[in-house]
Scaffold this active site. Structure first.
Site, PDB file in Angstrom:
ATOM      1  N   LYS A 185      -2.579  -2.247  -2.948  1.00 25.92           N
ATOM      2  CA  LYS A 185      -3.616  -1.343  -2.441  1.00 25.92           C
ATOM      3  C   LYS A 185      -3.222   0.053  -2.889  1.00 25.92           C
ATOM      4  O   LYS A 185      -2.233   0.621  -2.404  1.00 25.92           O
ATOM      5  CB  LYS A 185      -3.734  -1.433  -0.916  1.00 25.92           C
ATOM      6  CG  LYS A 185      -4.802  -0.502  -0.346  1.00 25.92           C
ATOM      7  CD  LYS A 185      -5.292  -0.951   1.010  1.00 25.92           C
ATOM      8  CE  LYS A 185      -6.213   0.073   1.637  1.00 25.92           C
ATOM      9  NZ  LYS A 185      -6.928  -0.444   2.800  1.00 25.92           N
ATOM     10  N   GLU A 240       0.821  -1.224   0.000  1.00 28.35           N
ATOM     11  CA  GLU A 240       0.000   0.000   0.000  1.00 28.35           C
ATOM     12  C   GLU A 240       0.849   1.266   0.000  1.00 28.35           C
ATOM     13  O   GLU A 240       1.190   1.786   1.056  1.00 28.35           O
ATOM     14  CB  GLU A 240      -0.957   0.018   1.203  1.00 28.35           C
ATOM     15  CG  GLU A 240      -1.879   1.239   1.167  1.00 28.35           C
ATOM     16  CD  GLU A 240      -2.816   1.356   2.358  1.00 28.35           C
ATOM     17  OE1 GLU A 240      -2.794   0.497   3.255  1.00 28.35           O
ATOM     18  OE2 GLU A 240      -3.567   2.340   2.394  1.00 28.35           O
ATOM     19  N   SER A 272      -9.875   4.510   0.288  1.00 30.13           N
ATOM     20  CA  SER A 272     -10.743   5.657  -0.002  1.00 30.13           C
ATOM     21  C   SER A 272     -10.040   6.973   0.324  1.00 30.13           C
ATOM     22  O   SER A 272     -10.354   7.999  -0.292  1.00 30.13           O
ATOM     23  CB  SER A 272     -12.094   5.535   0.695  1.00 30.13           C
ATOM     24  OG  SER A 272     -11.976   5.363   2.084  1.00 30.13           O
ATOM     25  N   GLY A 313     -10.183   9.396   2.327  1.00 28.33           N
ATOM     26  CA  GLY A 313     -10.859  10.634   2.696  1.00 28.33           C
ATOM     27  C   GLY A 313     -11.867  11.085   1.644  1.00 28.33           C
ATOM     28  O   GLY A 313     -12.515  12.117   1.794  1.00 28.33           O
TER      29      GLY A 313
HETATM   30  P1  13P Z   1      -9.402   4.610   4.015  1.00 23.85           P
HETATM   31  O1  13P Z   1     -10.276   3.899   3.016  1.00 23.85           O
HETATM   32  O2  13P Z   1     -10.177   5.287   5.111  1.00 23.85           O
HETATM   33  O3  13P Z   1      -8.373   5.470   3.367  1.00 23.85           O
HETATM   34  O4  13P Z   1      -8.614   3.467   4.787  1.00 23.85           O
HETATM   35  C1  13P Z   1      -8.014   2.476   4.073  1.00 23.85           C
HETATM   36  C2  13P Z   1      -6.747   2.104   4.680  1.00 23.85           C
HETATM   37  O5  13P Z   1      -6.555   0.980   5.060  1.00 23.85           O
HETATM   38  C3  13P Z   1      -5.689   3.114   4.792  1.00 23.85           C
HETATM   39  O6  13P Z   1      -4.503   2.474   5.117  1.00 23.85           O
END
Ligand code: 13P
Length: 340
Positions: A219, A177, A261, A263
Site C-alpha cells: 500500500k 503500508e 489517498s 488527504g
Molecule cells: P486515506 O486514503 O484516507 O489516506 O486512508 C487510507 C489508509 O488506510 C491510511 O492508512
C-alpha cells in the site's frame, strides 16, 4: 502457513476492476471525521455508518475487500450478521488493521515508529478465526528539514517485515503500508527521493525476514508535491514519478500495489490512479485502497441521519465505480458529472 490460500487471497485483493475500501479508522480518527459532519461518535454511530457503506447494493462489483478496525470485525449488521461474514458472503474479503499506531521514535524528534508487534501471532490467529484474510500495518514517514532519518526508515521497515512474517505464518496476506506523508512544503523531487529510499529499505527488510513478496500487497503513497509546496506537480508528472519509483524498488513478484489517498481530493486521487494505469503494462496490478477519497462524499451526504442513508450509499457507490474505471485507465472527468 497455507501458501495456496495466501496466493488466492492476494490475487483476489487486486482482481481487475476492483479495489479496497479502507474503513479501519481508529475510534479517535472516526471522531474527527464525524465531528466534521456534526455527528456524535459512539460505538453505535460507528456501526451504523460502517453498515451503510458495507450494505450498499452493488458495491461488491467495485470492491475486492474492506480493511476493518478491531471493533468493526466484532460488530453486526442490523440483521445480526457479523460484518466479516456479511462481506465474505458478498464476495468482499474482510481484512483487519493490526498495528497499534505510530508512536514517537526515541532520539528522533518529529519522527514516528509504528508499534503493535506484541502478541501479534496470537491476535492474528484470532482474526483468522473471525474471518480476516488480510491485514494492514501502516508506517509513517515524515518529510521535513533533515528528516526522515535513516533510523526512522530502518526501524519502520523492520517492524513491517516482522509483521509480514507473522502474517504469513497465520496464512493472512499482509498489506505493507509505508506512508510518506504529503504534509509539508517539500518538492515533488524530494518526495520521490524519500519514497524510493523508504521502499528500498522495506523490501530489503522483508527479504531479511523471509517474507515472500508473492504473498504481500504494497500500500503505497503517491509521489506528490508537499501540500504546502508552491509548485504542485500535475497529474501526469505524479503518475510518471510514482511508477518510476515503484519500478526501481518493488519486486515483480508482488501481485499488486494499492494506493492510499493521504488527504488528496477525491477526484484527484482517482485521476492519479487512472493516469498510472494508462502508462502501459506493468508487472503488478495498480489499484486503490482509499479511505477518505472513497468515503468523504458519503459522509457528507449521510450527516448521521437515517433519512440520508440512500444518499450516502449513492455517493459511496459513485466514487467506488469511478475508481474501478481508473483501474483500467478508462476514467474521464466527465464521469464526475453523472448523477451520483
Ligand atoms: P486515506 O486514503 O484516507 O489516506 O486512508 C487510507 C489508509 O488506510 C491510511 O492508512
Amino acid at each position: 502457513m497455507d501458501k495456496a490460500l495466501l496466493s488466492k487471497t492476494a490475487a483476489a485483493m487486486v482482481a481487475k476492476g476492483k479495489g479496497l475500501l479502507a474503513a479501519d479508522e481508529s475510534s479517535g480518527t472516526c471522531e474527527t471525521r464525524f465531528k466534521s459532519i456534526g455527528v456524535e461518535c459512539t460505538e453505535e454511530s460507528r456501526r451504523n455508518y460502517r453498515g451503510l457503506l458495507f450494505t450498499t447494493p452493488g458495491v461488491e462489483q467495485y470492491l475486492s475487500g474492506v480493511i476493518l478496525f478491531d471493533e468493526t470485525l466484532r460488530q453486526k449488521t442490523n440483521d445480526g450478521v457479523p460484518f466479516g461474514d456479511y462481506l465474505a458472503r458478498k464476495g468482499v474479503i474482510p481484512g483487519i488493521k493490526v498495528d497499534a499506531g505510530a508512536k514517537d521514535l526515541p532520539l528522533c524528534s518529529g519522527e514516528k515508529v509504528t508499534e503493535g508487534l506484541d502478541n501479534l501471532p496470537r491476535r492474528l490467529a484470532e482474526y483468522f478465526k473471525l474471518g480476516a484474510r488480510f491485514a494492514k500495518w501502516r508506517a509513517v514517514i515524515t518529510i521535513g528539514e533533515r528528516i526522515p532519518s535513516h533510523t526512522c526508515i530502518y526501524a519502520n521497515a523492520h517492524a513491517l517485515a516482522r509483521y509480514a512474517a507473522a502474517c504469513h505464518e497465520a496464512s493472512i496476506v499482509p498489506i505493507i503500508e509505508p506512508e510518506v506523508l504529503l504534509d509539508g512544503s517539500h518538492t515533488v523531487e524530494r518526495c520521490e527521493e524519500v519514497s524510493e529510499a523508504t521502499l528500498r529499505a522495506c523490501y530489503a527488510a522483508l527479504a531479511a525476514y523471509s517474507a515472500a513478496p508473492e504473498y504481500t500487497i504494497l500500500k503505497a503513497s503517491m509521489v506528490v508535491s508537499g501540500k504546502h509546496c508552491p509548485k504542485q506537480a500535475g497529474v501526469d508528472e505524479v503518475a510518471e514519478r510514482t511508477v518510476r519509483v515503484l519500478k526501481h524498488t518493488v519486486p515483480a513478484a508482488v501481485p499488486g500495489i494499492v494506493f492510499l489517498s493521504g488527504g488528496q481530493a477525491d477526484e484527484l486521487a482517482t485521476a492519479h490512479l487512472n493516469a498510472m494505469n494508462k502508462l502501459g503494462s506493468l508487472p503488478w496490478q495498480l489499484s486503490f485502497s482509499y479511505g477518505r477519497a472513497l468515503q468523504a462524499p458519503a459522509l457528507k451526504a449521510w450527516k448521521g441521519e437515517s433519512v440520508n442513508v440512500d444518499a450516502g450509499r449513492n455517493a459511496f457507490l459513485h466514487r467506488a465505480k469511478l475508481n474501478s474505471a481508473a483501474r483500467s485507465g478508462s476514467y474521464t472527468a466527465d464521469m464526475e458529472k453523472a448523477a451520483s
